[in-house]
Write a protein that holds these residues in place. Structure first.
Motif, mmCIF file in Angstrom:
data_model
loop_
_atom_site.group_PDB
_atom_site.id
_atom_site.type_symbol
_atom_site.label_atom_id
_atom_site.label_comp_id
_atom_site.label_asym_id
_atom_site.label_seq_id
_atom_site.Cartn_x
_atom_site.Cartn_y
_atom_site.Cartn_z
ATOM 1 N N HIS A 164 0.828 -1.203 0.000
ATOM 2 C CA HIS A 164 0.000 0.000 0.000
ATOM 3 C C HIS A 164 0.867 1.259 0.000
ATOM 4 O O HIS A 164 0.593 2.212 -0.711
ATOM 5 N N ARG A 165 1.935 1.245 0.792
ATOM 6 C CA ARG A 165 2.841 2.395 0.841
ATOM 7 C C ARG A 165 3.536 2.583 -0.493
ATOM 8 O O ARG A 165 3.669 3.695 -0.983
ATOM 9 N N ASP A 166 3.978 1.479 -1.102
ATOM 10 C CA ASP A 166 4.629 1.562 -2.410
ATOM 11 C C ASP A 166 3.666 2.069 -3.459
ATOM 12 O O ASP A 166 4.046 2.860 -4.319
ATOM 13 N N ASP A 167 2.416 1.635 -3.395
ATOM 14 C CA ASP A 167 1.428 2.111 -4.352
ATOM 15 C C ASP A 167 1.203 3.612 -4.199
ATOM 16 O O ASP A 167 1.054 4.327 -5.184
ATOM 17 N N ALA A 168 1.186 4.111 -2.969
ATOM 18 C CA ALA A 168 1.012 5.545 -2.746
ATOM 19 C C ALA A 168 2.213 6.325 -3.275
ATOM 20 O O ALA A 168 2.051 7.386 -3.883
ATOM 21 N N ASP A 169 3.422 5.788 -3.053
ATOM 22 C CA ASP A 169 4.621 6.452 -3.568
ATOM 23 C C ASP A 169 4.633 6.459 -5.088
ATOM 24 O O ASP A 169 4.981 7.471 -5.710
ATOM 25 N N LEU A 170 4.262 5.343 -5.685
ATOM 26 C CA LEU A 170 4.231 5.291 -7.150
ATOM 27 C C LEU A 170 3.144 6.199 -7.713
ATOM 28 O O LEU A 170 3.331 6.806 -8.772
ATOM 29 N N ALA A 171 2.030 6.327 -7.022
ATOM 30 C CA ALA A 171 0.980 7.241 -7.478
ATOM 31 C C ALA A 171 1.467 8.685 -7.416
ATOM 32 O O ALA A 171 1.188 9.476 -8.327
ATOM 33 N N ALA A 172 2.193 9.048 -6.378
ATOM 34 C CA ALA A 172 2.748 10.404 -6.285
ATOM 35 C C ALA A 172 3.772 10.642 -7.391
ATOM 36 O O ALA A 172 3.803 11.720 -7.995
ATOM 37 N N LEU A 173 4.589 9.637 -7.671
ATOM 38 C CA LEU A 173 5.572 9.760 -8.744
ATOM 39 C C LEU A 173 4.889 9.909 -10.096
ATOM 40 O O LEU A 173 5.265 10.757 -10.911
ATOM 41 N N ARG A 174 3.865 9.102 -10.334
ATOM 42 C CA ARG A 174 3.123 9.202 -11.605
ATOM 43 C C ARG A 174 2.474 10.561 -11.773
ATOM 44 O O ARG A 174 2.500 11.147 -12.846
ATOM 45 N N SER A 175 1.868 11.076 -10.709
ATOM 46 C CA SER A 175 1.186 12.369 -10.834
ATOM 47 C C SER A 175 2.181 13.506 -11.042
ATOM 48 O O SER A 175 1.912 14.423 -11.816
ATOM 49 N N ALA A 176 3.344 13.453 -10.390
ATOM 50 C CA ALA A 176 4.359 14.488 -10.603
ATOM 51 C C ALA A 176 4.885 14.439 -12.033
ATOM 52 O O ALA A 176 5.048 15.473 -12.684
ATOM 53 N N TYR A 177 5.116 13.243 -12.524
ATOM 54 C CA TYR A 177 5.602 13.093 -13.898
ATOM 55 C C TYR A 177 4.539 13.525 -14.899
ATOM 56 O O TYR A 177 4.835 14.185 -15.890
ATOM 57 N N ARG A 178 3.281 13.184 -14.632
ATOM 58 C CA ARG A 178 2.180 13.558 -15.525
ATOM 59 C C ARG A 178 2.025 15.073 -15.589
ATOM 60 O O ARG A 178 1.854 15.655 -16.663
ATOM 61 N N LEU A 179 2.099 15.750 -14.450
ATOM 62 C CA LEU A 179 1.992 17.208 -14.411
ATOM 63 C C LEU A 179 3.138 17.854 -15.188
ATOM 64 O O LEU A 179 2.919 18.786 -15.967
ATOM 65 N N LEU A 180 4.323 17.338 -15.007
ATOM 66 C CA LEU A 180 5.491 17.865 -15.715
ATOM 67 C C LEU A 180 5.348 17.709 -17.221
ATOM 68 O O LEU A 180 5.611 18.639 -17.990
ATOM 69 N N ARG A 218 2.540 17.353 -18.971
ATOM 70 C CA ARG A 218 1.442 18.162 -19.490
ATOM 71 C C ARG A 218 1.835 19.622 -19.631
ATOM 72 O O ARG A 218 1.534 20.254 -20.640
ATOM 73 N N ILE A 219 2.489 20.175 -18.631
ATOM 74 C CA ILE A 219 2.850 21.587 -18.688
ATOM 75 C C ILE A 219 3.819 21.861 -19.830
ATOM 76 O O ILE A 219 3.624 22.788 -20.620
ATOM 77 N N SER A 220 4.865 21.053 -19.944
ATOM 78 C CA SER A 220 5.847 21.317 -20.995
ATOM 79 C C SER A 220 5.269 21.050 -22.384
ATOM 80 O O SER A 220 5.523 21.813 -23.320
ATOM 81 N N THR A 221 4.475 20.008 -22.534
ATOM 82 C CA THR A 221 3.885 19.707 -23.840
ATOM 83 C C THR A 221 2.877 20.769 -24.245
ATOM 84 O O THR A 221 2.883 21.230 -25.397
ATOM 85 N N LEU A 222 2.015 21.165 -23.325
ATOM 86 C CA LEU A 222 1.018 22.184 -23.657
ATOM 87 C C LEU A 222 1.657 23.540 -23.934
ATOM 88 O O LEU A 222 1.153 24.306 -24.755
ATOM 89 N N THR A 223 2.765 23.841 -23.288
ATOM 90 C CA THR A 223 3.462 25.094 -23.565
ATOM 91 C C THR A 223 4.000 25.103 -24.989
ATOM 92 O O THR A 223 3.764 26.054 -25.748
ATOM 93 N N ALA A 224 4.725 24.053 -25.363
ATOM 94 C CA ALA A 224 5.312 24.006 -26.702
ATOM 95 C C ALA A 224 4.243 23.901 -27.781
ATOM 96 O O ALA A 224 4.267 24.639 -28.773
ATOM 97 N N LEU A 225 3.282 23.006 -27.604
ATOM 98 C CA LEU A 225 2.238 22.845 -28.616
ATOM 99 C C LEU A 225 1.285 24.035 -28.668
ATOM 100 O O LEU A 225 0.817 24.410 -29.741
ATOM 101 N N GLY A 226 1.001 24.630 -27.518
ATOM 102 C CA GLY A 226 0.111 25.777 -27.486
ATOM 103 C C GLY A 226 0.677 26.962 -28.254
ATOM 104 O O GLY A 226 -0.035 27.617 -29.027
ATOM 105 N N SER A 227 1.953 27.228 -28.064
ATOM 106 C CA SER A 227 2.552 28.348 -28.806
ATOM 107 C C SER A 227 2.600 28.038 -30.299
ATOM 108 O O SER A 227 2.403 28.936 -31.128
ATOM 109 N N PHE A 228 2.824 26.794 -30.658
ATOM 110 C CA PHE A 228 2.841 26.429 -32.075
ATOM 111 C C PHE A 228 1.452 26.561 -32.688
ATOM 112 O O PHE A 228 1.303 27.055 -33.816
ATOM 113 N N VAL A 229 0.418 26.141 -31.973
ATOM 114 C CA VAL A 229 -0.954 26.254 -32.480
ATOM 115 C C VAL A 229 -1.337 27.722 -32.659
ATOM 116 O O VAL A 229 -1.966 28.095 -33.658
#
Length: 151
Positions: free
Chosen positions: A50-66, A68-79
């Protein structure tokens, strides 16, 4: 005389035959710990999972946020650049200084935004995602098992 259920199941292996190949190899779960395959699921490892699952969920969400922000910045300016080029050609053709048009200036700015997004992604990954990944790795992979691994 034969009975209906006589051939229902395949014959069992005779006793005394050797077990299949690799029966004595240690088995590991997906996190590198030696897995207690014969233990019930609510064994002492349940709280660690359970603890490992919580740590992996935090890692996934941090990576997902990172991502999304960088992709939307680059693609948004191009669009924005492409939409302005298609629907406002007079605006994009207007001169900023000398021979430099607004379209050309925004094209150069597009390169700057893309490189800035890549730089920001790498720097933010080192600050937020890499420490989480390192903590998860150190907690889940046994110290003795990782001594010979390549990094």
């Amino acid at each position: 005389m034969t009975y209906a259920d006589e051939n229902r199941y395949p014959p069992s292996a005779p006793t005394g035959w050797p077990e299949s190949y690799g029966h004595d190899a240690p088995r590991h779960d997906s996190y590198g710990r030696q897995a207690p395959w014969n233990a019930p699921w609510d064994a002492p490892y349940a709280h660690e999972t359970h603890r490992d699952d919580a740590d992996l969920a935090a890692l996934r969400s941090a990576y997902r946020l990172l991502r999304r922000i960088s992709t939307l910045t680059a693609l948004g300016s191009f669009v924005v650049y492409v939409v302005l080029s298609c629907y406002a050609p007079d605006l994009m053709g207007s001169r900023v200084t000398g021979e430099l048009s607004l379209g050309m200036a925004l094209g150069i700015l597009q390169l700057v935004v893309t490189f800035a997004a890549v730089f920001w992604y790498g720097r933010s990954a080192q600050r937020s995602v890499d420490p989480l990944a390192r903590a998860v790795r150190e907690r889940t992979v046994p110290a003795a098992g990782s001594a010979g691994t390549a990094r």
